[in-house]
Write an enzyme that holds these catalytic residues in place. Structure first.
Site, PDB file in Angstrom:
ATOM      1  N   GLU A 163      -0.958  62.872  21.512  1.00 12.99           N
ATOM      2  CA  GLU A 163      -2.257  63.174  20.909  1.00 12.99           C
ATOM      3  C   GLU A 163      -3.312  63.508  21.575  1.00 12.99           C
ATOM      4  O   GLU A 163      -4.417  62.815  21.685  1.00 12.99           O
ATOM      5  CB  GLU A 163      -2.493  62.296  19.594  1.00 12.99           C
ATOM      6  CG  GLU A 163      -1.722  62.007  18.646  1.00 12.99           C
ATOM      7  CD  GLU A 163      -2.188  61.556  17.372  1.00 12.99           C
ATOM      8  OE1 GLU A 163      -3.400  61.580  17.179  1.00 12.99           O
ATOM      9  OE2 GLU A 163      -1.438  61.186  16.429  1.00 12.99           O
ATOM     10  N   GLU A 338       5.263  60.300  14.723  1.00 13.45           N
ATOM     11  CA  GLU A 338       4.478  59.065  14.056  1.00 13.45           C
ATOM     12  C   GLU A 338       4.458  59.557  12.696  1.00 13.45           C
ATOM     13  O   GLU A 338       3.868  60.655  12.308  1.00 13.45           O
ATOM     14  CB  GLU A 338       3.176  59.070  14.697  1.00 13.45           C
ATOM     15  CG  GLU A 338       3.231  58.244  15.826  1.00 13.45           C
ATOM     16  CD  GLU A 338       1.742  57.936  16.535  1.00 13.45           C
ATOM     17  OE1 GLU A 338       0.758  58.127  15.688  1.00 13.45           O
ATOM     18  OE2 GLU A 338       1.636  57.823  17.660  1.00 13.45           O
TER      19      GLU A 338
HETATM   20  C1  FCB Z   1      -2.389  57.883  15.972  1.00 16.19           C
HETATM   21  C2  FCB Z   1      -2.126  57.426  17.374  1.00 16.19           C
HETATM   22  C3  FCB Z   1      -1.489  55.937  17.350  1.00 16.19           C
HETATM   23  C4  FCB Z   1      -1.850  55.162  15.878  1.00 16.19           C
HETATM   24  C5  FCB Z   1      -1.970  55.873  14.896  1.00 16.19           C
HETATM   25  C6  FCB Z   1      -2.422  55.131  13.689  1.00 16.19           C
HETATM   26  O1  FCB Z   1      -3.345  58.664  16.246  1.00 16.19           O
HETATM   27  O2  FCB Z   1      -1.207  58.013  18.160  1.00 16.19           O
HETATM   28  O3  FCB Z   1      -1.548  55.344  18.609  1.00 16.19           O
HETATM   29  O4  FCB Z   1      -3.215  54.810  16.288  1.00 16.19           O
HETATM   30  O5  FCB Z   1      -2.896  56.996  15.045  1.00 16.19           O
END
Ligand code: FCB
Length: 429
Positions: A163, A338
């Protein structure tokens, strides 16, 4: 038996990052990261990541729990200051930790997936200017080389960065995340340097990897849900998802140069470094999709029960549309790196953590993935965020995202109901 939607090679797993779980912030010669020195008033409740879940000392236990849940993969990040505590110095002990982690994972039948930069810049690198100076690029290359030389005889999956949008936006433009800088005018510079560093990372992995690598980066992917499923509404949602936002929060800002080698010239920013385009383009094998909530349209009302404890909207259709739109634009296989939900989980009197809402969340979002897979979109795997409860950056320890509950005082772990439900999903879907 019904046919499974997801083949046996589908990479079911969970994700984490070093600064959020490892703790042991100064063990075995590790130097501080920019998160280790965060002032208390910048983190909710004055929390610090120094201890985290103490995964550094509990990793065997954590892997045993992953095995119990039937995970086939585990996405973790390597801490740059653990591996490179000073400029020009590689820590054998630091590398050894990750080497032991990889061995233990493979012994448990779990595929390691390694993120090289998940926001924990070494303080020494920040003091030299960090992502604001081109000098970071050879330093990053040197760090990546050391990790790849140590682990690539066993590890295949690599994500160069996590990210970029988030660490640039929060770390340098609005000052909410480490290193807490606030200068909107630095975006041009940061974009150029970070994209070049990312591409340098990709090339370094290709050059030194022993086993044939699978390389990507994890992006904060966003999408609008079409108003209806007629062709015009779908086209409108696609266009809005890629063209309505400007700057670092847009999908195109980071992915068009990296994947397509195309400048986002409409904003003027890239014109000055057209010549760098070829340097920024990465021959990714996949794109890592981090996705929590769809983008909302004006007037969308989200009821409380369709929100996480951080207020993030829940809508599993969004995951389908983000996969579809990313594939349509970039034509690369996608790995969900994620997806998860924060809740205010508590241990009940029976000693269990009953997190029904998380189970509902996972099922709902997997419906979106199921639809994508059935329509032929190449989805390589799904990494739930997160394996354990952990340090949620400026939000501290309040939000709990884990499949595994962590009692931070005792470091005791408890698999939540969602962890058991996820094990069933992995077995049956
Ligand atoms: C994302 C991050 C991760 C975590 C999630 C909830 O943006 O990559 O580290 O904090 O959010």
């Amino acid at each position: 038996m019904m046919n499974k939607v997801f083949g046996d090679s589908f990479l079911w797993g969970a994700a984490s990052s070093a600064a959020q779980i490892e703790g042991a912030f100064d063990a075995d010669g590790k130097s501080p990261s920019i998160w280790d020195i965060a002032p208390a008033d910048k983190i909710k409740n004055g929390d610090s990541c120094h201890d985290g879940c103490d995964h550094y000392h509990h990793y065997r236990e954590d892997i045993a729990l992953m095995k119990q849940m039937g995970l086939r993969s585990y996405r973790f990040s390597v801490s740059w200051p653990r591996v490179m505590p000073e400029e020009g110095v590689i820590s054998e002990k630091g590398l050894q930790f990750y080497s032991g982690l990889v061995d233990e994972l493979l012994n448990a039948g779990i595929e390691p997936m390694i993120t090289l930069y998940h926001w924990d810049l070494p303080v020494w690198a920040d003091r030299k200017g960090g992502w604001l100076t081109e000098d970071i690029i050879p330093l990053f290359r040197e760090y990546v080389k050391a990790v790849v030389e140590k682990l690539s005889d066993r590890a295949v999956w690599w994500m160069v960065m996590n990210e970029v949008h988030c660490f640039v936006w929060n770390g340098y433009l609005n000052g909410l995340h480490a290193p807490f800088r606030k200068n909107i005018f630095s975006l041009n510079r940061l974009t150029r340097i970070v994209l070049k560093a990312q591409a340098a990372g990709v090339r370094t992995i290709r050059k030194y990897a022993v086993r044939k690598p699978m390389i990507g980066s994890a992006v904060s992917a966003g999408a609008y849900i079409p108003l209806s499923e007629n062709a015009e509404d779908i086209e409108k949602a696609y266009r809005d998802s890629f063209y309505s936002r400007v700057g670092t929060t847009s999908n195109r800002w980071w992915s068009d140069p990296a994947v397509l080698g195309k400048p986002v010239s409409i904003y003027g920013v890239f014109r000055s470094f057209q010549k760098d385009m070829a340097v920024m383009q990465c021959d990714f094998d996949f794109i890592g999709i981090n996705f929590y909530s769809p983008w909302l349209k004006k007037g969308d009302v989200i009821p409380e029960e369709k929100r996480s404890s951080l207020g993030w909207p829940i809508d599993g259709r969004g995951l389908y549309w983000v996969l579809r739109f990313y594939y349509q634009r970039y034509h690369l296989p996608l790995l969900i790196t994620e997806n998860g939900i924060s809740l205010n989980d508590r241990v009940s009197e029976d000693g269990c953590v009953h997190d029904e809402k998380r189970i509902g969340f996972i099922r709902e979002y997997l419906e979106g993935v199921t639809r994508a897979v059935k329509e032929g979109i190449p989805v390589l795997g799904y990494q739930y965020w997160s394996l354990t409860d952990n340090f949620e950056w400026a939000e501290g320890y309040d939000p709990r995202f884990g499949l595994i509950y962590v009692d931070y005082a005792t470091k005791k772990r408890i698999i939540k109901d969602s962890g058991y439900a996820y094990a069933d999903i992995i077995r049956n879907m």
